[in-house]
Design an enzyme around this catalytic site. Structure first.
Site, PDB file in Angstrom:
ATOM      1  N   HIS A 192      42.637  26.160  47.922  1.00 29.49           N
ATOM      2  CA  HIS A 192      41.301  25.643  48.205  1.00 29.49           C
ATOM      3  C   HIS A 192      40.709  26.447  49.358  1.00 29.49           C
ATOM      4  O   HIS A 192      41.390  26.670  50.359  1.00 29.49           O
ATOM      5  CB  HIS A 192      41.366  24.154  48.563  1.00 29.49           C
ATOM      6  N   ASN A 216      47.639  24.813  43.955  1.00 32.39           N
ATOM      7  CA  ASN A 216      46.227  25.189  43.975  1.00 32.39           C
ATOM      8  C   ASN A 216      45.904  25.833  45.315  1.00 32.39           C
ATOM      9  O   ASN A 216      46.550  25.539  46.318  1.00 32.39           O
ATOM     10  CB  ASN A 216      45.362  23.932  43.810  1.00 32.39           C
ATOM     11  N   GLY A 223      38.336  35.745  39.173  1.00 29.17           N
ATOM     12  CA  GLY A 223      39.770  36.024  39.007  1.00 29.17           C
ATOM     13  C   GLY A 223      40.324  37.057  39.964  1.00 29.17           C
ATOM     14  O   GLY A 223      41.364  37.650  39.695  1.00 29.17           O
ATOM     15  N   SER A 224      39.649  37.238  41.126  1.00 27.41           N
ATOM     16  CA  SER A 224      40.197  38.237  42.054  1.00 27.41           C
ATOM     17  C   SER A 224      41.551  37.783  42.604  1.00 27.41           C
ATOM     18  O   SER A 224      42.441  38.616  42.843  1.00 27.41           O
ATOM     19  CB  SER A 224      39.208  38.553  43.179  1.00 27.41           C
ATOM     20  N   ASN A 225      41.730  36.492  42.806  1.00 29.36           N
ATOM     21  CA  ASN A 225      43.058  36.013  43.229  1.00 29.36           C
ATOM     22  C   ASN A 225      44.080  36.197  42.115  1.00 29.36           C
ATOM     23  O   ASN A 225      45.219  36.583  42.372  1.00 29.36           O
ATOM     24  CB  ASN A 225      42.996  34.538  43.643  1.00 29.36           C
TER      25      ASN A 225
HETATM   26  C1  GAR Z   1      38.707  31.212  45.618  1.00 29.27           C
HETATM   27  O1  GAR Z   1      38.113  31.377  46.874  1.00 29.27           O
HETATM   28  C2  GAR Z   1      39.419  29.882  45.532  1.00 29.27           C
HETATM   29  O2  GAR Z   1      39.966  29.474  46.753  1.00 29.27           O
HETATM   30  C3  GAR Z   1      38.315  28.959  45.125  1.00 29.27           C
HETATM   31  O3  GAR Z   1      37.579  29.685  44.181  1.00 29.27           O
HETATM   32  C4  GAR Z   1      37.626  31.071  44.542  1.00 29.27           C
HETATM   33  C5  GAR Z   1      37.935  31.863  43.286  1.00 29.27           C
HETATM   34  O4  GAR Z   1      37.782  33.237  43.513  1.00 29.27           O
HETATM   35  N1  GAR Z   1      38.831  27.723  44.587  1.00 29.27           N
HETATM   36  C6  GAR Z   1      38.163  26.570  44.697  1.00 29.27           C
HETATM   37  O5  GAR Z   1      37.066  26.488  45.189  1.00 29.27           O
HETATM   38  C7  GAR Z   1      38.903  25.367  44.138  1.00 29.27           C
HETATM   39  N2  GAR Z   1      38.227  24.142  44.497  1.00 29.27           N
HETATM   40  P1  GAR Z   1      38.413  34.279  42.491  1.00 29.27           P
HETATM   41  O6  GAR Z   1      38.002  33.838  41.085  1.00 29.27           O
HETATM   42  O7  GAR Z   1      37.792  35.594  42.851  1.00 29.27           O
HETATM   43  O8  GAR Z   1      39.896  34.262  42.672  1.00 29.27           O
END
Ligand code: GAR
Length: 198
Positions: free
Chosen positions: A104, A102, A12-14
């Site tokens: 990616h 989304n 969940g850093s994003n």
């Molecule tokens: C992010 O890099 C996002 O782009 C990717 O998962 C990561 C989640 O990081 N999404 C995918 O791979 C979707 N197919 P986070 O939980 O630290 O935000």
């Protein structure tokens, strides 16, 4: 007030970065975080941010009504997927047409599709010998990673980069660009201020 629900399955850093970007704004905010994993670290981040978070099973996401009840309870206008593992079901797509985006962690249309998530994507990019990776922000439709692309940008890869190093470069791009692209989308500015594409 435009209210955003973030769907996240992992760290969940994003989600945190987006919530912080819109914190103290009166026009746009993150009102709720939704996950399919009860033990995902995103819940801890949500707690610290003071944002309510909920977990639903895959069956509940597929059927839709319990998730939609929660989205409506928080007056959700837009859904942002930030590291969300499941395919978005038809009831959710129908309830939020053109209002789900989304991110990616690669340059679609390559390295997308079912199971292409997080480090698995970076490993495949490296295995293919790519010299660049990047991010793709796109609308969500009924097929994994195939909705219309809103924004892409790239980072250079060096020989010997590890998946973790690629993830670091990609995350840096995500933190810089995802919040402002979300802002452009939810305010209808994407056509007024065209965003650069890779
Ligand atoms: C992010 O890099 C996002 O782009 C990717 O998962 C990561 C989640 O990081 N999404 C995918 O791979 C979707 N197919 P986070 O939980 O630290 O935000």
């Amino acid at each position: 007030m435009i209210r955003i629900a973030i769907f996240a399955s992992g760290s969940g850093s994003n989600a945190e970065n987006i919530a912080v970007y819109f914190r103290n704004r009166e026009d746009i905010g993150v009102s709720v975080i939704v996950s399919n994993k009860r033990d995902a670290y995103v819940h801890e981040r949500a707690r610290k941010l003071g944002i309510p978070s909920y977990t639903f099973s895959k069956a509940e996401f597929d059927e839709g009504s319990a998730v939609l009840d929660t989205l409506h309870e928080y007056k959700t206008d837009f859904i942002v997927l930030a590291g969300f593992l499941l395919k978005v079901s038809q009831p959710l797509l129908d309830a939020y047409p053109g209002r789900i985006v989304n991110i990616h962690p690669a340059l679609l249309p390559k390295y997308g599709g079912k199971g292409m998530y997080g480090d698995r994507v970076h490993r495949e990019v490296l295995a293919a010998g790519e010299t660049k990776s990047g991010i793709t922000i796109h609308y969500v439709n009924e097929r994994y990673d195939e909705g219309d692309i809103i924004f892409q940008t790239t980072c250079d890869l060096q020989p010997g980069d590890t998946p973790e190093e690629v993830a670091g470069k990609v995350h840096a791009l995500e933190y810089t660009h995802f919040p402002r692209v979300i802002e452009a989308v939810v305010t209808g500015q994407t056509s007024l201020n065209p965003l650069s594409s890779a």
